[in-house]
Design a protein around this motif. Structure first.
Motif, mmCIF file in Angstrom:
data_model
loop_
_atom_site.group_PDB
_atom_site.id
_atom_site.type_symbol
_atom_site.label_atom_id
_atom_site.label_comp_id
_atom_site.label_asym_id
_atom_site.label_seq_id
_atom_site.Cartn_x
_atom_site.Cartn_y
_atom_site.Cartn_z
ATOM 1 N N GLN A 93 52.198 -6.401 54.900
ATOM 2 C CA GLN A 93 51.945 -7.134 56.143
ATOM 3 C C GLN A 93 51.402 -6.206 57.230
ATOM 4 N N VAL A 94 51.956 -5.014 57.333
ATOM 5 C CA VAL A 94 51.474 -4.051 58.338
ATOM 6 C C VAL A 94 50.031 -3.689 58.044
ATOM 7 N N ARG A 95 49.750 -3.389 56.808
ATOM 8 C CA ARG A 95 48.386 -3.010 56.446
ATOM 9 C C ARG A 95 47.419 -4.164 56.691
ATOM 10 N N GLN A 96 47.821 -5.361 56.307
ATOM 11 C CA GLN A 96 46.951 -6.518 56.517
ATOM 12 C C GLN A 96 46.708 -6.750 58.006
ATOM 13 N N PHE A 97 47.718 -6.524 58.822
ATOM 14 C CA PHE A 97 47.564 -6.662 60.271
ATOM 15 C C PHE A 97 46.441 -5.749 60.776
ATOM 16 N N PHE A 98 46.441 -4.488 60.371
ATOM 17 C CA PHE A 98 45.402 -3.561 60.834
ATOM 18 C C PHE A 98 44.037 -3.908 60.247
ATOM 19 N N PHE A 99 43.995 -4.325 58.992
ATOM 20 C CA PHE A 99 42.718 -4.781 58.423
ATOM 21 C C PHE A 99 42.180 -5.973 59.205
ATOM 22 N N ASP A 100 43.065 -6.915 59.540
ATOM 23 C CA ASP A 100 42.653 -8.113 60.272
ATOM 24 C C ASP A 100 42.186 -7.790 61.685
ATOM 25 N N VAL A 101 42.895 -6.903 62.357
ATOM 26 C CA VAL A 101 42.491 -6.500 63.717
ATOM 27 C C VAL A 101 41.093 -5.891 63.678
ATOM 28 N N TRP A 102 40.862 -5.012 62.724
ATOM 29 C CA TRP A 102 39.565 -4.353 62.615
ATOM 30 C C TRP A 102 38.467 -5.374 62.297
ATOM 31 N N ALA A 103 38.757 -6.285 61.380
ATOM 32 C CA ALA A 103 37.762 -7.305 61.010
ATOM 33 C C ALA A 103 37.446 -8.213 62.201
ATOM 34 N N LYS A 104 38.461 -8.604 62.961
ATOM 35 C CA LYS A 104 38.239 -9.441 64.143
ATOM 36 C C LYS A 104 37.387 -8.695 65.168
ATOM 37 N N TYR A 105 37.699 -7.424 65.379
ATOM 38 C CA TYR A 105 36.926 -6.611 66.323
ATOM 39 C C TYR A 105 35.469 -6.530 65.882
ATOM 40 N N ARG A 106 35.248 -6.243 64.606
ATOM 41 C CA ARG A 106 33.884 -6.099 64.087
ATOM 42 C C ARG A 106 33.113 -7.413 64.160
ATOM 43 N N ALA A 107 33.823 -8.547 64.074
ATOM 44 C CA ALA A 107 33.185 -9.866 64.133
ATOM 45 C C ALA A 107 33.069 -10.387 65.568
ATOM 46 N N GLY A 108 33.589 -9.612 66.534
ATOM 47 C CA GLY A 108 33.524 -10.033 67.929
ATOM 48 C C GLY A 108 34.485 -11.152 68.277
ATOM 49 N N GLN A 109 35.524 -11.307 67.478
ATOM 50 C CA GLN A 109 36.511 -12.350 67.731
ATOM 51 C C GLN A 109 37.557 -11.875 68.739
ATOM 52 N N PRO A 110 38.143 -12.799 69.492
ATOM 53 C CA PRO A 110 39.159 -12.406 70.468
ATOM 54 C C PRO A 110 40.437 -11.919 69.790
ATOM 55 N N LEU A 111 41.118 -11.015 70.469
ATOM 56 C CA LEU A 111 42.381 -10.474 69.980
ATOM 57 C C LEU A 111 43.516 -11.030 70.827
ATOM 58 N N ALA A 112 44.703 -11.067 70.259
ATOM 59 C CA ALA A 112 45.856 -11.590 70.982
ATOM 60 C C ALA A 112 47.080 -10.719 70.717
ATOM 61 N N GLY A 113 47.983 -10.708 71.689
ATOM 62 C CA GLY A 113 49.269 -10.022 71.518
ATOM 63 C C GLY A 113 49.109 -8.557 71.183
ATOM 64 N N ALA A 114 49.781 -8.153 70.113
ATOM 65 C CA ALA A 114 49.794 -6.740 69.705
ATOM 66 C C ALA A 114 48.460 -6.290 69.122
ATOM 67 N N GLU A 115 47.538 -7.218 68.926
ATOM 68 C CA GLU A 115 46.254 -6.829 68.348
ATOM 69 C C GLU A 115 45.465 -5.893 69.268
ATOM 70 N N GLN A 116 45.526 -6.095 70.574
ATOM 71 C CA GLN A 116 44.745 -5.233 71.477
ATOM 72 C C GLN A 116 45.237 -3.787 71.478
ATOM 73 N N PRO A 117 46.555 -3.536 71.641
ATOM 74 C CA PRO A 117 46.980 -2.133 71.534
ATOM 75 C C PRO A 117 46.747 -1.542 70.147
ATOM 76 N N ALA A 118 46.812 -2.384 69.115
ATOM 77 C CA ALA A 118 46.510 -1.892 67.764
ATOM 78 C C ALA A 118 45.049 -1.468 67.683
ATOM 79 N N LEU A 119 44.161 -2.289 68.244
ATOM 80 C CA LEU A 119 42.743 -1.931 68.251
ATOM 81 C C LEU A 119 42.501 -0.657 69.051
#
Length: 144
Positions: free
Chosen positions: A8-34
Motif C-alpha cells: 500500500q505504501v509503495r502503491q501510494f507513491f507510485f500513484d502520487v507520481w503518476a497523478k503528478y505526471r498526468a497533471g491531476q490534482p493531489l489531495a491530503g498527504a499526496e502533496q507532501p509526498a510529492l
C-alpha cells in the motif's frame, strides 16, 4: 492508527507520481509526498516503473537505501512538523534549517534521529521514546 502494508505504501507513491505526471490534482498527504519525491530525482525513474519496483527488496546489508522507506520518513517528518509532535520538534527543525540552509538537509538530519528511534523501538520492543528523539536532535544541534 493507520498502518498500511508495504504494498500500500509503495502503491501510494507510485500513484502520487503518476497523478503528478498526468497533471491531476493531489489531495491530503499526496502533496507532501510529492514534495519529497520532487526533492529526490534519483527516485523518479523507479517511480515510473511500478511493475518492476513494486516488490523489490532493498537490503541494508547490501548497502541499499529503501526509497519507499526514505520517502515515507519524509512524509512522517512533514506530519510531525505540521502538528509539532512531539512538542518541540518544530523548534528543533527550525534550528536545523538555519544550520543546514535548506529543507532537505535539515529533514535528513532529523531523519537520522527518527530512524534511530524506530530501530530502537523495533529492537527493544518498546514504545517510541519522544524524549530520546528530542535528545538526539539536541545532540545534532550541539554538534554544530
Amino acid at each position: 492508527m493507520f498502518n498500511p502494508s508495504r504494498d500500500q505504501v509503495r502503491q501510494f507513491f507510485f500513484d502520487v507520481w503518476a497523478k503528478y505526471r498526468a497533471g491531476q490534482p493531489l489531495a491530503g498527504a499526496e502533496q507532501p509526498a510529492l514534495d519529497a519525491v520532487l526533492a529526490h530525482p534519483e527516485y523518479h525513474a523507479l517511480l515510473d516503473q511500478p511493475d518492476r519496483y513494486k516488490v523489490r527488496d532493498y537490503l541494508p546489508e547490501s548497502g541499499e537505501t529503501n526509497p519507499f522507506l526514505h520517502l515515507s520518513m519524509h512524509l512522517a517528518i512533514s506530519e510531525q512538523l505540521s502538528v509539532d509532535q512531539p512538542p518541540g520538534i518544530r523548534e528543533r527543525y527550525q534550528q536545523l534549517l538555519k544550520r543546514c540552509g535548506n529543507e532537505m538537509d535539515a529533514q535528513h538530519d532529523l531523519m537520522d534521529c527518527l530512524a534511530e528511534m524506530i530501530w530502537q523501538v523495533q529492537r527493544n520492543r518498546t514504545a517510541f521514546d519522544s524524549a530520546a528523539y528530542l535528545r538526539c536532535l539536541d545532540q545534532k544541534l550541539g554538534a554544530a
